[in-house]
Design a protein around this motif. Structure first.
Motif: not given
Ligand SMILES: [Zn+2]
Length: 200
Positions: A57, A61, A64-65, A74-75, A77-79, A81
């Motif tokens: 995860a 992240y 992507d960023y 911060s990970i 639920p996007t990275y 779940t």
């Protein structure tokens, strides 16, 4: 069947019972000390599986960023779940405490966090393992820099101001490095002397 034969049969059954009891007692005496160790091994295996998922995860992240997340939570639920993956089964508080300098606890994520996010760790920033907030940078040893640590396989107590291992602590801490695999390091090794060759 005469009464004498019945008595003999009952007596024989009692002897059998005693033998079974003796065998069970011996088996329990042999097995009981093993159970906590088996349980601890199960906790470690589950924790390592969690940390590997967290590592994937974090890498997603970062792709992507172009930087690491500000918090471990911060990970979700996007990275990541499933937030239970941030709970170590060996954590007696199951992530449910107000966090400290090392572990954020349930400060930001109600389901809680058991793990220490090393880039936010004051000592790790002072030692130059990670740059300070917000970007954290590439890490002092790149992919081999410690990024997440589990303290619960040696520390069974939570202390609100803990920011460093206690002097005299003993045991292993599980460490996820930025490359994504999980290694362990001895907790009694002075943290300021850490280099990747300390991984086991
Ligand atoms: Zn753990």
């Amino acid at each position: 069947m005469g009464p004498r034969f019945r008595d003999r049969a009952i007596a024989f059954t009692l002897v059998e019972l005693l033998v079974v009891c003796a065998i069970l007692t011996t088996l329990l005496a042999v097995l009981l000390p093993v159970f906590p160790r088996v349980r601890a091994m199960g906790w470690r295996a589950a924790c390592i599986a969690n940390l590997r998922q967290v590592g994937i995860a974090l890498q997603l992240y970062r792709e992507d960023y172009g930087e690491l997340p500000p918090l471990l939570s911060s990970i979700v639920p996007t990275y990541l779940t499933a937030s239970p993956l941030l709970i170590c089964p060996a954590d007696p508080y199951a992530g449910q405490f107000a966090g400290n300098a090392r572990v954020e606890g349930n400060t930001y994520l109600p389901s809680g966090v058991s793990y220490c996010y090393v880039p936010r760790w004051r000592v790790a920033q002072e030692l130059g393992w990670w740059d300070p907030f917000p970007h954290f940078g590439p890490g002092k040893w790149g992919d081999l820099t410690p990024v997440v640590e589990c303290p619960w396989h040696w520390a069974r107590r939570f202390r609100p101001h803990q920011d460093h291992n206690d002097p005299g602590s003993r045991g292993w801490q599980l460490v996820l490095m930025m490359a994504g695999s999980v290694r362990k390091i001895r907790v009694e090794d002075p943290i300021e002397t850490f280099t990747p060759d300390r991984y086991r």
